[in-house]
Design a protein around this motif. Structure first.
Motif, PDB file in Angstrom:
ATOM      1  N   ILE A 168       1.075  -1.073   0.106  1.00 16.31           N
ATOM      2  CA  ILE A 168      -0.139   0.020  -0.152  1.00 16.31           C
ATOM      3  C   ILE A 168       0.935   1.385  -0.091  1.00 16.31           C
ATOM      4  N   ALA A 169       0.582   2.254  -0.816  1.00 15.02           N
ATOM      5  CA  ALA A 169       1.252   3.449  -1.019  1.00 15.02           C
ATOM      6  C   ALA A 169       0.622   4.771  -0.723  1.00 15.02           C
ATOM      7  N   LYS A 170       0.691   5.520   0.245  1.00 12.61           N
ATOM      8  CA  LYS A 170       0.032   6.863   0.214  1.00 12.61           C
ATOM      9  C   LYS A 170       0.735   7.893  -0.402  1.00 12.61           C
ATOM     10  N   ILE A 171       0.011   8.340  -1.586  1.00 12.98           N
ATOM     11  CA  ILE A 171       0.681   9.167  -2.560  1.00 12.98           C
ATOM     12  C   ILE A 171       0.690  10.536  -1.967  1.00 12.98           C
ATOM     13  N   GLN A 172       1.902  11.057  -2.378  1.00 12.72           N
ATOM     14  CA  GLN A 172       1.983  12.618  -2.128  1.00 12.72           C
ATOM     15  C   GLN A 172       2.052  13.465  -3.448  1.00 12.72           C
ATOM     16  N   GLY A 173       1.065  14.337  -3.679  1.00 11.97           N
ATOM     17  CA  GLY A 173       1.178  14.997  -4.849  1.00 11.97           C
ATOM     18  C   GLY A 173       0.467  14.273  -5.888  1.00 11.97           C
ATOM     19  N   ASP A 182       9.859   8.346  -1.751  1.00 14.57           N
ATOM     20  CA  ASP A 182       9.489   9.585  -1.301  1.00 14.57           C
ATOM     21  C   ASP A 182       7.959   9.315  -0.589  1.00 14.57           C
ATOM     22  N   ASP A 183       7.722   8.208  -1.020  1.00 17.17           N
ATOM     23  CA  ASP A 183       6.022   8.007  -0.504  1.00 17.17           C
ATOM     24  C   ASP A 183       5.925   7.164   0.452  1.00 17.17           C
ATOM     25  N   THR A 184       4.776   7.116   1.458  1.00 18.79           N
ATOM     26  CA  THR A 184       4.748   6.286   2.596  1.00 18.79           C
ATOM     27  C   THR A 184       4.108   4.988   2.140  1.00 18.79           C
ATOM     28  N   ILE A 185       5.166   3.860   2.430  1.00 19.47           N
ATOM     29  CA  ILE A 185       4.761   2.622   1.835  1.00 19.47           C
ATOM     30  C   ILE A 185       4.601   1.670   2.940  1.00 19.47           C
ATOM     31  N   ALA A 216      -1.022  -0.057   7.558  1.00 23.44           N
ATOM     32  CA  ALA A 216      -1.462  -0.245   6.240  1.00 23.44           C
ATOM     33  C   ALA A 216      -2.894  -0.245   6.072  1.00 23.44           C
ATOM     34  N   TYR A 217      -3.683  -0.921   7.214  1.00 29.35           N
ATOM     35  CA  TYR A 217      -4.984  -1.208   6.672  1.00 29.35           C
ATOM     36  C   TYR A 217      -5.672   0.238   6.871  1.00 29.35           C
ATOM     37  N   SER A 218      -5.088   1.283   7.633  1.00 27.90           N
ATOM     38  CA  SER A 218      -5.738   2.831   8.064  1.00 27.90           C
ATOM     39  C   SER A 218      -5.370   3.348   6.677  1.00 27.90           C
ATOM     40  N   MET A 219      -4.623   3.010   5.766  1.00 28.90           N
ATOM     41  CA  MET A 219      -4.230   3.683   4.211  1.00 28.90           C
ATOM     42  C   MET A 219      -5.091   3.067   3.238  1.00 28.90           C
ATOM     43  N   LEU A 220      -6.055   2.327   3.489  1.00 28.26           N
ATOM     44  CA  LEU A 220      -7.066   2.014   2.503  1.00 28.26           C
ATOM     45  C   LEU A 220      -8.256   2.975   2.325  1.00 28.26           C
ATOM     46  N   SER A 221      -7.657   4.096   1.426  1.00 25.37           N
ATOM     47  CA  SER A 221      -8.641   5.150   1.368  1.00 25.37           C
ATOM     48  C   SER A 221      -8.492   5.725  -0.245  1.00 25.37           C
ATOM     49  N   PRO A 222      -9.429   6.651  -0.374  1.00 26.52           N
ATOM     50  CA  PRO A 222      -9.475   6.846  -2.069  1.00 26.52           C
ATOM     51  C   PRO A 222      -8.285   7.651  -2.140  1.00 26.52           C
ATOM     52  N   GLY A 223      -7.634   7.231  -3.515  1.00 26.34           N
ATOM     53  CA  GLY A 223      -6.410   7.933  -4.083  1.00 26.34           C
ATOM     54  C   GLY A 223      -5.031   7.439  -3.620  1.00 26.34           C
ATOM     55  N   ASN A 224      -5.328   6.507  -2.536  1.00 27.90           N
ATOM     56  CA  ASN A 224      -3.796   5.747  -2.295  1.00 27.90           C
ATOM     57  C   ASN A 224      -3.691   4.534  -3.330  1.00 27.90           C
TER      58      ASN A 224
END
Length: 574
Positions: A6-11, A19-22, A56-64
């Protein structure tokens, strides 16, 4: 255990990097992981995970983003739920390449000041383009369009592209018009109908047919590699016949001497109105058809009011397509004043039930009634109850009619004429195989040659039915574009066809991959040959069985003849 990244995209849009939170999501329920790919239309994943308290579970949001098998997918539809004291989230994510729909590529058709934003209009300098018409067709290659749209996108989005295989240049209408990244890909797939878009993350790959479909030596045998096969015909969208309408040109009316008394329609554009009305000759009367005017295809059919309204619409005059409502869009005139474009009403004022349009003082054109087609008649043949003139149409026509003596010079107004007359065209091979399937008119504002129009129509026809050939693959790695030999021995069916759809369950121990194979003519013909072989085999075995049975039951009885065999065979079938 199924694990995804799972990756939290910045920008902005990009393939995730350091550079992203993975994080690694370890709570995916294995049997729910599904990846669906359909050629040129769909590429997505879905799964369900339970809340194990991880970041990781908390990152299951739109856009990630979620990664599986080296491909990144953008979360679009996470749905949280609770059951049995357990919180779960169901996720639908689309392939990162679909995000090019967020990118807008601006052409010279829309010069814009982007200010401080990192964006720029595109130049049409790749190929010389005429701006004389809003519908200009240009000869371009697939690479021309991709280079124009994505050639300098790498610095901003990380987008690259590849053209794999050989593509001949095609005439494409407005190939460099503004649009989204998805519009650009669709433009290419529409012009090169055999092309395949199969991306690798943000590497946008366009394949020629022969480069996408490859024989890798794989085969699928029913009851060995697959235990379920379905084969379904669908003729719903078939088209193998249509009327073809090509480009028009402006031509002068010329001058000449009329030796007899004639009616002159003024000095305006009467001839254009007449030519426009006559192009609808032979269009069938269909009550309620032709509406909304300007949206509905008039050649599919019109009634009396939608026909008159359509001719007016062609000259920029908007009037209703209902007789009573049309009454207020003109003023009454006498019979001897009638000229091109005037409206003839039938019935009483406020309750008119039919309408025609004058071509001149003696001739009218109209949609008569169900079962007939648009035609011209002398006004005296079916005279209207009263006549009206619309002032806007009168200005276009150019004045009142007048009767003059012989030796008047006819006007020289220009009018639109076809380069070739509209004609009916049939794919005879398809018709012989499946019957006649007529479609809407096929039109082109740029094609001026009849043979080119036929070639264009063949690309728009759908001469064969859709065939759904699906199977489940047992321990077989389905590959997009793989040319697979398929054999169904009980049906005497053998064919080789490409993989165009895959639904896989990469982490499941119970669900099998479903494969959709290419619906092409060869697949259909192979199936028909298999049916014929099966029928022949059945007939031969039945005949032999009957002959042997009769021979064994009585050595003295003569063998059945062919007529007796067929009669017995038919009795068993019934």
């Amino acid at each position: 255990m199924s694990v995804v990244k799972i990756a939290k995209i910045q920008g902005n849009l990009h393939v995730p990097n350091s550079d992203d939170t993975i994080a690694m999501l370890t709570s995916v329920i294995p049997d729910t992981m599904q990846i669906t790919w359909k050629k040129n239309s769909e590429y997505q994943m879905q799964f369900e995970a339970y809340n194990n308290g991880s970041d990781a579970y908390s990152m299951l949001s739109p856009g990630n983003m979620v990664e599986k098998n080296g491909q990144w997918f953008v979360i679009k539809h996470p749905t949280a739920g609770w059951s049995g004291n357990l919180e779960t989230t169901s996720v639908v994510a689309t392939h990162i390449s679909s995000e090019i729909n967020r990118i807008r590529i601006y052409g010279d058709d829309a010069p814009t000041d982007f200010g401080s934003y990192d964006h720029a209009g595109k130049s049409q300098s790749v190929t010389s383009v005429s701006n004389d018409s809003a519908e200009t067709a240009v000869s371009v290659s697939a690479n021309d369009i991709m280079q124009w749209a994505f050639g300098d996108q790498q610095n901003r989005w990380g987008i690259t592209y590849q053209i794999i295989g050989s593509f001949n240049s095609q005439m494409v209408v407005n190939p460099y018009a503004s649009g989204s990244g998805k519009d650009i890909i669709s433009r290419i797939l529409a012009a090169w109908t055999d092309a395949v878009f199969w991306p690798d993350n943000l590497n946008l790959r366009i394949y020629a047919h022969d480069e996408f479909y490859k024989d890798r030596g794989h085969r699928l045998d029913y009851l060995h590699d697959t235990d379920t096969v379905t084969f379904e015909y669908d003729t719903t969208d078939m088209v193998n016949a249509a009327r073809l309408v090509g480009a028009t040109q402006e031509s002068g009316g010329g001058t000449g001497i009329n030796e007899s008394e004639t009616t002159i329609q003024g000095t305006g554009r009467a001839s254009e109105v007449i030519a426009d009305a006559k192009k609808y000759l032979d269009v069938p009367y269909k009550y309620g058809y032709g509406r909304p005017v300007g949206v509905a295809n008039p050649y599919n059919g019109m009634d009396c009011s939608s026909f008159v309204s359509r001719v007016y619409y062609d000259f920029g005059i908007n009037i209703p397509a209902y007789t009573v409502a049309m009454e207020s869009y003109g003023h009454e005139i006498s019979r001897d004043q009638v000229q091109t474009g005037d409206m003839g009403f039938y019935g009483s004022h406020g309750a008119s039930h039919h309408i025609c349009m004058a071509l001149d003082n003696n001739t009218m054109i109209y949609e008569p009634q169900p079962g007939e087609v648009c035609k011209t008649e002398p006004i005296s043949y079916y005279p209207p109850t009263w006549w009206e003139r619309n002032d806007d149409m009168a200005k276009i026509v150019g004045g009142s009619s007048q009767t003059v003596d012989s030796a008047e010079i006819t006007n020289s107004d220009s009018q639109s004429t076809y380069y070739f007359a509209p004609f009916y065209f049939v794919d005879e091979e398809s018709k012989a195989r499946w019957g006649l399937y007529e479609g809407d008119d096929i039109t082109s504002d740029t094609i001026t040659d009849k043979e080119q129009m036929k070639a264009y129509a063949e690309t728009q026809f759908k001469p064969n039915p859709d065939v759904s050939l699906e199977l489940t693959a047992i321990d077989w790695p389905a590959i997009p574009g793989d040319l697979v030999r398929v054999e169904i021995k009980p049906a005497n069916y053998v064919t080789q066809t490409g993989v165009v759809g895959i639904v896989s369950y990469p982490d499941s121990t119970t669900s099998q991959t479903t494969v959709t194979l290419n619906s092409n003519l060869q697949t259909i013909l192979d199936y028909q040959r298999g049916q014929q072989a099966e029928l022949k085999s059945y007939r031969d075995s039945t005949r032999n069985m009957i002959i042997n049975a009769q021979f064994n039951s009585s050595q003295t009885q003569t063998t059945w003849n062919e007529t007796e065999v067929k009669a017995f065979d038919n009795s068993k079938r019934s």
